[in-house]
Design an enzyme around this catalytic site. Structure first.
Site, PDB file in Angstrom:
ATOM      1  N   SER A 107       4.403  -3.249   5.016  1.00  0.00           N
ATOM      2  CA  SER A 107       4.862  -3.461   6.388  1.00  0.00           C
ATOM      3  C   SER A 107       5.095  -4.942   6.673  1.00  0.00           C
ATOM      4  O   SER A 107       5.526  -5.315   7.751  1.00  0.00           O
ATOM      5  CB  SER A 107       3.857  -2.865   7.371  1.00  0.00           C
ATOM      6  OG  SER A 107       2.560  -3.278   7.029  1.00  0.00           O
ATOM      7  N   ILE A 145      -4.313  -3.431  -5.545  1.00  0.00           N
ATOM      8  CA  ILE A 145      -5.418  -3.856  -6.410  1.00  0.00           C
ATOM      9  C   ILE A 145      -5.788  -2.753  -7.389  1.00  0.00           C
ATOM     10  O   ILE A 145      -6.845  -2.775  -7.996  1.00  0.00           O
ATOM     11  CB  ILE A 145      -6.650  -4.203  -5.540  1.00  0.00           C
ATOM     12  CG1 ILE A 145      -7.068  -3.002  -4.660  1.00  0.00           C
ATOM     13  CG2 ILE A 145      -6.365  -5.417  -4.663  1.00  0.00           C
ATOM     14  CD1 ILE A 145      -8.372  -3.220  -3.874  1.00  0.00           C
ATOM     15  N   ARG A 167      -5.621  -0.643   5.536  1.00  0.00           N
ATOM     16  CA  ARG A 167      -5.301  -1.374   6.770  1.00  0.00           C
ATOM     17  C   ARG A 167      -4.653  -0.508   7.836  1.00  0.00           C
ATOM     18  O   ARG A 167      -4.477  -0.956   8.961  1.00  0.00           O
ATOM     19  CB  ARG A 167      -4.318  -2.512   6.463  1.00  0.00           C
ATOM     20  CG  ARG A 167      -4.878  -3.579   5.572  1.00  0.00           C
ATOM     21  CD  ARG A 167      -3.799  -4.606   5.266  1.00  0.00           C
ATOM     22  NE  ARG A 167      -4.183  -5.461   4.157  1.00  0.00           N
ATOM     23  CZ  ARG A 167      -4.809  -6.632   4.295  1.00  0.00           C
ATOM     24  NH1 ARG A 167      -5.086  -7.085   5.494  1.00  0.00           N
ATOM     25  NH2 ARG A 167      -5.145  -7.345   3.248  1.00  0.00           N
ATOM     26  N   ASP A 184      10.480   7.805   1.721  1.00  0.00           N
ATOM     27  CA  ASP A 184       9.415   7.748   0.718  1.00  0.00           C
ATOM     28  C   ASP A 184       9.936   6.970  -0.492  1.00  0.00           C
ATOM     29  O   ASP A 184      11.123   7.042  -0.831  1.00  0.00           O
ATOM     30  CB  ASP A 184       8.997   9.157   0.313  1.00  0.00           C
ATOM     31  CG  ASP A 184       8.212   9.847   1.430  1.00  0.00           C
ATOM     32  OD1 ASP A 184       7.584   9.140   2.238  1.00  0.00           O
ATOM     33  OD2 ASP A 184       8.255  11.087   1.497  1.00  0.00           O
ATOM     34  N   ALA A 235       0.809  -1.227   0.000  1.00  0.00           N
ATOM     35  CA  ALA A 235       0.000   0.000   0.000  1.00  0.00           C
ATOM     36  C   ALA A 235       0.840   1.274   0.000  1.00  0.00           C
ATOM     37  O   ALA A 235       0.421   2.298  -0.538  1.00  0.00           O
ATOM     38  CB  ALA A 235      -0.928  -0.005   1.215  1.00  0.00           C
ATOM     39  N   ASN A 274      10.442   1.309   3.198  1.00  0.00           N
ATOM     40  CA  ASN A 274       9.118   1.508   3.798  1.00  0.00           C
ATOM     41  C   ASN A 274       9.229   2.630   4.826  1.00  0.00           C
ATOM     42  O   ASN A 274      10.224   2.725   5.524  1.00  0.00           O
ATOM     43  CB  ASN A 274       8.639   0.218   4.491  1.00  0.00           C
ATOM     44  CG  ASN A 274       7.156   0.252   4.814  1.00  0.00           C
ATOM     45  OD1 ASN A 274       6.333   0.462   3.934  1.00  0.00           O
ATOM     46  ND2 ASN A 274       6.813   0.062   6.076  1.00  0.00           N
ATOM     47  N   CYS A 292     -23.129 -17.071 -17.397  1.00  0.00           N
ATOM     48  CA  CYS A 292     -23.623 -18.247 -16.669  1.00  0.00           C
ATOM     49  C   CYS A 292     -24.625 -17.923 -15.562  1.00  0.00           C
ATOM     50  O   CYS A 292     -25.136 -18.833 -14.914  1.00  0.00           O
ATOM     51  CB  CYS A 292     -22.441 -19.027 -16.088  1.00  0.00           C
ATOM     52  SG  CYS A 292     -21.761 -18.323 -14.579  1.00  0.00           S
ATOM     53  N   HIS A 337      -3.394 -10.087  -4.575  1.00  0.00           N
ATOM     54  CA  HIS A 337      -4.677  -9.752  -3.951  1.00  0.00           C
ATOM     55  C   HIS A 337      -5.708  -9.306  -4.994  1.00  0.00           C
ATOM     56  O   HIS A 337      -6.744  -8.736  -4.657  1.00  0.00           O
ATOM     57  CB  HIS A 337      -4.502  -8.667  -2.880  1.00  0.00           C
ATOM     58  CG  HIS A 337      -3.721  -9.140  -1.689  1.00  0.00           C
ATOM     59  ND1 HIS A 337      -3.165  -8.289  -0.759  1.00  0.00           N
ATOM     60  CD2 HIS A 337      -3.390 -10.389  -1.264  1.00  0.00           C
ATOM     61  CE1 HIS A 337      -2.525  -8.995   0.172  1.00  0.00           C
ATOM     62  NE2 HIS A 337      -2.648 -10.276  -0.111  1.00  0.00           N
TER      63      HIS A 337
HETATM   64 ZN   LIG Z   1     -20.182 -16.691 -15.086  1.00  0.00          ZN
END
Ligand SMILES: [Zn+2]
Length: 253
Positions: free
Chosen positions: A200, A107, A40, A241, A28, A224, A161, A125
């Site tokens: 982290s 993400i 988080r 940074d 993140a 970090n 589906c 993720h």
């Molecule tokens: Zn489907």
């Protein structure tokens, strides 16, 4: 060694130069520099509003409506975010053939947006910029889902589906994606330098990759802002940074 300033950033370049197969691992902390909050972190979204567990999402139409309401409320933030100089430095390392893969806990699609080819980004993720059917895996775009949601008050079923459609992220309670985890492990075992940027290292199994790299003989760098669980085993730790640190390292290559 543990540095916090320009001296530390200067020592990153020689490590990048000496490596032939670098794996970059991002969390993140790199995306906060693009304006995407760390869900988080203390005071982050998930400390105010519990994330929706995967089992609840599957079991309850109301939970699915709530999950989509939350997702659409964040759409301007996600769609407006741009890669920052940290993402751009990584993309340059990939372009030069120094970095083989980017393993990301994020993400937000910002590595792809910065120019890293899809096949070199491993999203452990998932990705929130599109959706997938939980039954058949068919991809669905968010625009039409949002239009359906706004018209009918609920998300559409899968067009192929009839299954449940969910953002292509890995939620709490959802199993890790097997293919991506296998690819991440393979890349980690093949690297000679593993660079953690903005994580982290408390969320497992993701945090197991730097340990695996180190045990396998690779050197380990952690950049970090705050101390991490694995600072003690790293060859270089920078509490700085990411963007400025990576750009300085790249310029000195
Ligand atoms: Zn489907």
């Amino acid at each position: 060694m543990n540095f916090s300033g320009a001296v530390g950033a200067a020592s990153l370049s020689p490590m990048l130069r000496a490596a032939s197969r670098i794996v970059i691992f991002t969390g993140a902390g790199i995306s906060t520099e693009s304006g995407i909050p760390d869900f988080r972190s203390p005071g982050g979204i998930w400390t105010k509003m519990a994330p929706i567990d995967f089992q609840d999402f599957v079991a309850s139409a109301e939970m699915r409506r709530e999950a989509w309401r939350r997702r659409f409320a964040m759409e301007d933030m996600f769609s407006g975010a741009k890669p920052n100089e940290g993402h751009e430095a990584i993309a340059e390392l990939v372009k030069r053939g120094l970095a083989t893969h980017v393993i990301t806990q994020n993400i937000d699609n910002l590595h792809q947006d910065s120019g890293v080819p899809d096949e070199q980004v491993i999203e452990i993720h998932g990705n929130t910029r599109y959706a997938k059917c939980l039954e058949c895996g068919a991809r669905a775009e968010l625009g039409p889902i949002r239009a359906h949601f706004e018209e009918h008050g609920e998300p559409p079923d899968c067009a192929s589906c009839g299954g449940i459609v969910k953002t292509a992220t890995i939620s709490f309670g959802q199993s890790m994606p097997e293919l991506e985890m296998a690819r991440a492990e393979e890349a980690t075992l093949a690297c000679d330098l593993f660079v953690v940027l903005g994580s982290s290292l408390v969320v497992y199994p993701a945090a197991g990759f730097p340990l695996l790299a180190k045990r396998n003989g690779a050197r380990l760098v952690i950049v970090n802002r705050d101390p991490t669980e694995q600072d003690g085993i790293a060859d270089l730790v920078l509490h700085t940074d990411i963007g400025p640190t990576m750009q300085a390292a790249l310029n000195a290559l």
